[in-house]
Write a protein that holds these residues in place. Structure first.
Motif, short mmCIF file in Angstrom:
data_model
loop_
_atom_site.label_atom_id
_atom_site.label_comp_id
_atom_site.label_asym_id
_atom_site.label_seq_id
_atom_site.Cartn_x
_atom_site.Cartn_y
_atom_site.Cartn_z
N GLY A 155 -23.65 18.49 -25.12
CA GLY A 155 -23.85 19.93 -25.01
C GLY A 155 -24.97 20.34 -24.09
N SER A 156 -25.67 19.38 -23.46
CA SER A 156 -26.78 19.75 -22.59
C SER A 156 -26.26 20.19 -21.24
CB SER A 156 -27.74 18.57 -22.42
OG SER A 156 -27.11 17.52 -21.72
N LYS A 157 -27.05 21.00 -20.54
CA LYS A 157 -26.69 21.49 -19.23
C LYS A 157 -27.82 21.19 -18.26
CE LYS A 157 -23.87 25.28 -21.05
NZ LYS A 157 -23.66 26.75 -21.05
N GLY A 158 -27.45 20.80 -17.04
CA GLY A 158 -28.46 20.51 -16.03
C GLY A 158 -29.39 19.41 -16.49
N TYR A 159 -30.70 19.66 -16.31
CA TYR A 159 -31.68 18.66 -16.71
C TYR A 159 -32.06 18.77 -18.18
CZ TYR A 159 -32.77 17.42 -11.86
OH TYR A 159 -32.73 16.96 -10.58
N ILE A 160 -31.70 19.88 -18.82
CA ILE A 160 -32.15 20.10 -20.19
C ILE A 160 -31.63 18.99 -21.11
CG2 ILE A 160 -32.15 21.70 -22.12
CD1 ILE A 160 -33.64 22.66 -19.62
N GLY A 161 -32.53 18.43 -21.90
CA GLY A 161 -32.15 17.39 -22.84
C GLY A 161 -32.21 15.99 -22.25
N LEU A 162 -32.48 15.87 -20.95
CA LEU A 162 -32.56 14.57 -20.31
C LEU A 162 -33.98 14.06 -20.37
CD1 LEU A 162 -31.25 12.33 -18.64
CD2 LEU A 162 -31.75 13.67 -16.61
N SER A 163 -34.20 12.94 -21.01
CA SER A 163 -35.55 12.43 -21.20
C SER A 163 -36.09 11.81 -19.92
CB SER A 163 -35.55 11.39 -22.32
OG SER A 163 -36.81 10.76 -22.41
N SER A 164 -37.35 12.12 -19.62
CA SER A 164 -38.02 11.48 -18.49
C SER A 164 -38.66 10.16 -18.90
CB SER A 164 -39.10 12.42 -17.93
OG SER A 164 -40.08 12.68 -18.93
N SER A 165 -38.47 9.79 -20.17
CA SER A 165 -39.05 8.55 -20.69
C SER A 165 -38.05 7.41 -20.75
CB SER A 165 -39.65 8.79 -22.08
OG SER A 165 -40.64 9.78 -22.04
N LEU A 166 -36.89 7.58 -20.09
CA LEU A 166 -35.89 6.52 -20.09
C LEU A 166 -36.44 5.23 -19.50
CD1 LEU A 166 -32.80 8.57 -18.84
CD2 LEU A 166 -33.17 7.67 -21.14
N GLN A 167 -36.00 4.12 -20.04
CA GLN A 167 -36.42 2.81 -19.57
C GLN A 167 -35.17 2.00 -19.20
OE1 GLN A 167 -39.60 1.83 -19.21
NE2 GLN A 167 -40.37 3.77 -20.01
N PRO A 168 -35.27 1.16 -18.15
CA PRO A 168 -34.12 0.32 -17.82
C PRO A 168 -33.85 -0.68 -18.94
CG PRO A 168 -36.06 -0.31 -16.54
CD PRO A 168 -36.41 0.96 -17.24
N ALA A 169 -32.61 -0.69 -19.42
CA ALA A 169 -32.23 -1.59 -20.51
C ALA A 169 -31.73 -2.91 -19.93
CB ALA A 169 -31.14 -0.94 -21.36
N PRO A 170 -31.79 -3.99 -20.71
CA PRO A 170 -31.27 -5.27 -20.22
C PRO A 170 -29.83 -5.15 -19.75
CG PRO A 170 -32.49 -5.57 -22.27
CD PRO A 170 -32.38 -4.09 -22.06
N GLY A 171 -29.58 -5.61 -18.54
CA GLY A 171 -28.24 -5.58 -17.99
C GLY A 171 -27.85 -4.28 -17.33
N SER A 172 -28.74 -3.28 -17.33
CA SER A 172 -28.43 -2.00 -16.70
C SER A 172 -29.62 -1.55 -15.86
CB SER A 172 -28.08 -0.94 -17.74
OG SER A 172 -29.20 -0.65 -18.55
N ALA A 173 -29.35 -0.65 -14.94
CA ALA A 173 -30.39 -0.16 -14.05
C ALA A 173 -30.68 1.30 -14.30
CB ALA A 173 -29.96 -0.35 -12.60
N LEU A 174 -31.92 1.68 -14.03
CA LEU A 174 -32.31 3.07 -14.01
C LEU A 174 -32.34 3.49 -12.54
CD1 LEU A 174 -33.27 5.28 -16.01
CD2 LEU A 174 -35.60 4.60 -15.49
N GLU A 229 -44.47 1.40 -10.95
CA GLU A 229 -44.95 0.57 -12.06
C GLU A 229 -46.04 1.25 -12.89
OE1 GLU A 229 -45.00 -3.15 -12.83
OE2 GLU A 229 -43.40 -3.81 -11.50
N THR A 230 -46.61 2.34 -12.40
CA THR A 230 -47.55 3.06 -13.25
C THR A 230 -46.83 3.75 -14.41
OG1 THR A 230 -47.47 5.11 -11.93
CG2 THR A 230 -49.11 3.45 -11.30
N LYS A 231 -45.53 3.95 -14.27
CA LYS A 231 -44.74 4.53 -15.37
C LYS A 231 -43.80 3.50 -16.00
CE LYS A 231 -41.38 8.08 -16.62
NZ LYS A 231 -42.00 8.25 -17.96
N TRP A 232 -43.10 2.75 -15.16
CA TRP A 232 -42.15 1.74 -15.64
C TRP A 232 -42.73 0.36 -15.35
CZ3 TRP A 232 -40.31 5.97 -12.70
CH2 TRP A 232 -39.54 6.90 -13.42
N ARG A 233 -43.39 -0.22 -16.32
CA ARG A 233 -44.07 -1.51 -16.11
C ARG A 233 -43.07 -2.66 -16.00
NH1 ARG A 233 -49.34 -2.33 -17.34
NH2 ARG A 233 -48.81 -4.40 -18.13
N ASP A 234 -43.42 -3.60 -15.13
CA ASP A 234 -42.68 -4.86 -15.02
C ASP A 234 -41.19 -4.64 -14.79
OD1 ASP A 234 -44.92 -6.55 -15.26
OD2 ASP A 234 -44.91 -6.31 -17.43
N VAL A 235 -40.89 -3.91 -13.72
CA VAL A 235 -39.50 -3.73 -13.30
C VAL A 235 -39.32 -4.35 -11.92
CG1 VAL A 235 -39.13 -1.61 -14.62
CG2 VAL A 235 -40.04 -1.46 -12.29
N ALA A 236 -38.08 -4.64 -11.60
CA ALA A 236 -37.72 -5.08 -10.26
C ALA A 236 -37.05 -3.91 -9.56
CB ALA A 236 -36.77 -6.28 -10.32
#
Length: 246
Positions: A155-174, A229-236
């Motif tokens: 039910g969200s529209k545009g950016y509303i409801g989208l977290s800026s704290s998302l982290q890359p999960a194992p096997g997937s990319a951000l 890396e100041t926000k997402w530590r230890d990423v490739a």
């Protein structure tokens, strides 16, 4: 009547005067210029545009330093002005930080070099868009559209409801998009953030390094990867369709 006198006495002039007083009250030291003699904007001006308050720092809340050199951190509260006045009366000083979550965030290379501390109010804004302060100018970083669609809340529209704290999960990319107007990019650069192999990225490799944090084994680290890396530590970081920017 001289033009300058008319401006100051007009309703518009009074509004400007009032706004100027409010801006000065947000600063660590009233009277600091928002733009310096070389045309560079100050941290106060950046925060004013991002948060509506011309605070002088990027950490969360406010930090009080007493006459005995002790310090304490506080968040936003109704009595902040009184606390500030009380600290000054006791011979202390209040450093003004960001007191609420920003709509658009800020990430900076200066945090990688340990010159500043960016708080979560700027690092995790309401919308997943960040102003990037790297090297000598500003650019932008944002979650890419496909990633936004994938992580929309129902039910969200545009950016509303989208977290800026998302982290890359194992096997997937951000997926992020980077744009630098001064570089005259024809389109945004697409970046994919994956968990670093073994969980060891630049943050872990450089944890004990105080100097030369922009190099690893004699080779320069792309500054944008340091900023990330100041926000997402230890990423490739995978650069799609572009060479890493050095």
């Amino acid at each position: 009547m001289p033009w300058s006198h008319w401006v100051l006495k007009s309703p518009a002039g009074k509004l400007v005067s009032s706004a100027t007083s409010c801006v000065a009250a947000d600063m660590d030291e009233a009277g600091l210029p928002l733009v310096d003699g070389l045309g560079y904007c100050s941290m106060e001006l950046v925060n004013l545009m991002l948060t509506g308050a011309a605070c002088s720092n990027v950490f969360d809340g406010r930090r009080e330093f007493g006459a005995d050199n002790s310090s304490a951190s506080t968040g936003a509260a109704a009595g902040d002005d009184q606390q500030q006045a009380g600290a000054a009366a006791e011979g202390g000083h209040v450093l003004m930080g960001v007191t609420s979550q920003a709509r658009v965030g800020l990430l900076t290379l200066f945090e990688w070099y340990r010159y500043v501390e960016v708080g979560q109010n700027l690092k995790s804004p309401r919308f997943p868009v960040w102003v990037v302060c790297s090297e000598s100018h500003f650019s932008t970083l944002a979650l890419a559209a496909p990633q936004q669609q994938q992580h929309h809340a129902a039910g969200s529209k545009g950016y509303i409801g989208l977290s800026s704290s998302l982290q890359p999960a194992p096997g997937s990319a951000l997926v992020l998009e980077y744009y630098d107007g001064m570089a005259r990019q024809e389109e945004p650069i697409r970046l994919e953030l994956l968990p670093a192999p073994g969980g060891v990225g630049w943050s872990s490799r450089m944890a004990g390094v105080a100097d030369e944090r922009g190099c690893w084994q004699g080779r320069p680290i792309p500054p944008l990867e340091c900023v990330v890396e100041t926000k997402w530590r230890d990423v490739a970081v995978a650069w799609h369709g572009s060479d890493p920017i050095l």
